[in-house]
Design a protein around this motif. Structure first.
Motif, PDB file in Angstrom:
ATOM      1  N   ASP A 164       0.863  -1.180   0.000  1.00  0.00           N
ATOM      2  CA  ASP A 164       0.000   0.000   0.000  1.00  0.00           C
ATOM      3  C   ASP A 164       0.910   1.245   0.000  1.00  0.00           C
ATOM      4  N   VAL A 165       0.304   2.425   0.120  1.00  0.00           N
ATOM      5  CA  VAL A 165       1.099   3.652   0.017  1.00  0.00           C
ATOM      6  C   VAL A 165       2.207   3.679   1.086  1.00  0.00           C
ATOM      7  N   ALA A 223       3.700  11.950  -2.537  1.00  0.00           N
ATOM      8  CA  ALA A 223       2.840  10.844  -2.090  1.00  0.00           C
ATOM      9  C   ALA A 223       1.477  10.859  -2.785  1.00  0.00           C
ATOM     10  N   VAL A 270       1.084   8.347  -5.544  1.00  0.00           N
ATOM     11  CA  VAL A 270       1.311   6.929  -5.251  1.00  0.00           C
ATOM     12  C   VAL A 270      -0.002   6.258  -4.845  1.00  0.00           C
TER      13      VAL A 270
END
Ligand code: FAD
Length: 423
Positions: free
Chosen positions: A168-169, A183, A186
């Motif tokens: 996940d991120v 971010a 992403v």
């Protein structure tokens, strides 16, 4: 056995090393003034068995049509006026079925994994350094649709036993902290922890130096005009200046030029030049750079960390032997760098490069007997020549010396094209 290796790219140099180590008397020839000055010069730097897969895949014909109308598309097709281009593309399309994809991938992955293991042993044995890193690689997913496709890929990796992590991120940022600056771009990632990275050119230069000190005769600046064919076998090579060199065996590792050199022997090698681009820039803030390779799935561009440089590479043009650098393609690489690692390097100091991948329609290289006595092949590695170099060279040496080989030889010979395998 006296062997001539034609071509001092990563494939030819690796072949020369493993043949020499196996006891052959080896001469390594290249038209250019040193090793790794062709396609092995500035590739994207991934040693990536986890991504070993043919470009001919289900869904690609549809995507290729869509990309025709996208200026920045990862794939461009321009007619080069040759019949061979049409035949090659038709063969590639024929390999886009699920069955052909599975068969081809099942040949590529074992060779790539074997090759990474051979590379690791070689590095330990010879103490080679080439900006190498063993931190895995990360496919960066920017939107939810890519996450769905990545889950499918992960299922295939699971089935064939390739270690992987769907992230996940937070997981992505843990492995590639510099992405925290962007971010919002992403959505997740697919990480391949056993993949490696490094500068292919430096590796090839170091291995060529080692090979020369271990007894390989290197002759750079030697342009080969033809393979010598006498009494039903290849007996050596003739240089452009007329000099003839004799050998018990010739290894053709001339990248995209392999097809033209083999043609007079009525050997139609299906190796087409698929053009790619890279830029290399000096790092200005190492903490703002990737730690390893980040493969941007959206643009199919890989960003690879070397010690003090960033290499950004990708794209494909099916357009013949054209080495012009198109500014609009360089601009895409710069844009992706700015989007993902805006503070990493100096984009004013970019070295832009283009190279021709020696591609077969099924993505699998040609390694082993050519069908013409005296002539052996190590070519057609396409997108994965750096990944597959050491394994292909070890396989070739074992086949040439009649030793047990780690992989089934028949999967890598040109006979698979004449057998007309069902796609
Ligand atoms: C943009 C880009 C990114 C890439 N990224 C990756 C990656 O991340 N990982 C990966 O695994 N692979 C990657 N690749 C693919 C990889 O770089 C190639 O598969 C590999 O370099 C091919 O090596 P080679 O030795 O077969 O060819 P080359 O390096 O081109 O070597 C062939 C040599 O033969 C010589 N030669 C040709 N004709 C003659 C003649 N008549 N006489 C004498 N010498 C001759 C040439 O001068 C040349 O030096 C990438 C390729 C590109 C273009």
């Amino acid at each position: 056995m006296k062997v001539i290796v034609v071509g001092a790219g990563v494939i030819g140099v690796s072949s020369a090393h493993y043949l020499n180590a196996a006891g052959c008397t080896v001469t390594l020839l290249d038209a250019l003034p040193g090793p790794a000055l062709g396609t092995s010069y500035a590739n994207a730097g991934q040693v990536s068995p986890g991504y070993a897969a043919p470009w001919a895949a289900p869904g690609i014909p549809f995507k290729a049509l869509r990309w025709l109308f996208d200026r920045d598309a990862p794939l461009k097709i321009r007619p080069d006026g040759s019949w061979f281009q049409l035949v090659w593309m038709a063969r590639m399309l024929a390999n886009c079925s699920h069955a052909a994809y599975d068969r081809n991938k099942a040949r590529m992955v074992p060779l790539a994994e074997y090759s990474r293991d051979c590379l690791r042993s070689l590095r330990a044995e010879l103490g080679l350094h080439y900006d190498e890193r063993s931190l895995g690689t990360l496919q960066l997913l920017r939107d939810p649709a890519q996450l769905v496709a990545a889950r499918r890929d992960a299922a295939i990796l699971e089935r064939i036993g390739v270690p992987h992590q769907l992230l996940d991120v937070a997981g992505v940022l843990e492995h590639e902290p510099a992405l925290a600056r962007v971010a919002h771009r992403v959505a997740g990632g697919l990480r391949l922890p056993n993949d490696e990275t490094g500068d292919c050119r430096r590796f090839t230069e170091r291995l060529a130096e080692h090979a020369a000190s271990a007894g390989v005769q290197t002759r750079y600046g030697s342009d080969i005009a033809a393979l010598l064919y006498r009494n039903g076998r290849v007996t050596g090579v003739r240089l452009a200046d007329g000099e003839e060199l004799a050998a018990d065996a010739v290894v053709l590792a001339a990248g995209c030029a392999s097809r033209a050199l083999a043609q007079p022997l009525r050997l139609a090698l299906p190796v087409y030049p698929v053009k790619g681009y890279s830029i290399t820039l000096p790092l200005t803030d190492p903490d703002a750079a990737p730690r390893s390779t980040v493969l941007d799935e959206t643009n199919k561009v890989a960003l690879t960390r070397f010690d003090t440089r960033l290499r950004v590479g990708g794209m494909a043009e099916v357009a013949g032997f054209d080495l012009r650098i198109r500014p609009e393609r360089v601009a895409v690489l710069k844009r992706v760098t700015t989007e993902l690692f805006p503070e990493a390097g100096d984009l004013a100091e970019v070295e832009a490069w283009t190279g021709l991948r020696p591609m077969t329609p099924d993505g699998t290289p040609l390694v082993g007997a050519s069908g013409v006595p005296g002539l052996w092949l190590n070519t057609g590695h396409g997108t994965l020549g750096w990944t597959m170099a050491c394994g292909s060279a070890q396989l070739l040496a074992d086949l040439m010396l009649g030793r047990p080989a780690a992989l089934p030889a028949r999967d890598y010979t040109p006979a698979r094209y004449s057998r007309a395998e069902k796609s």
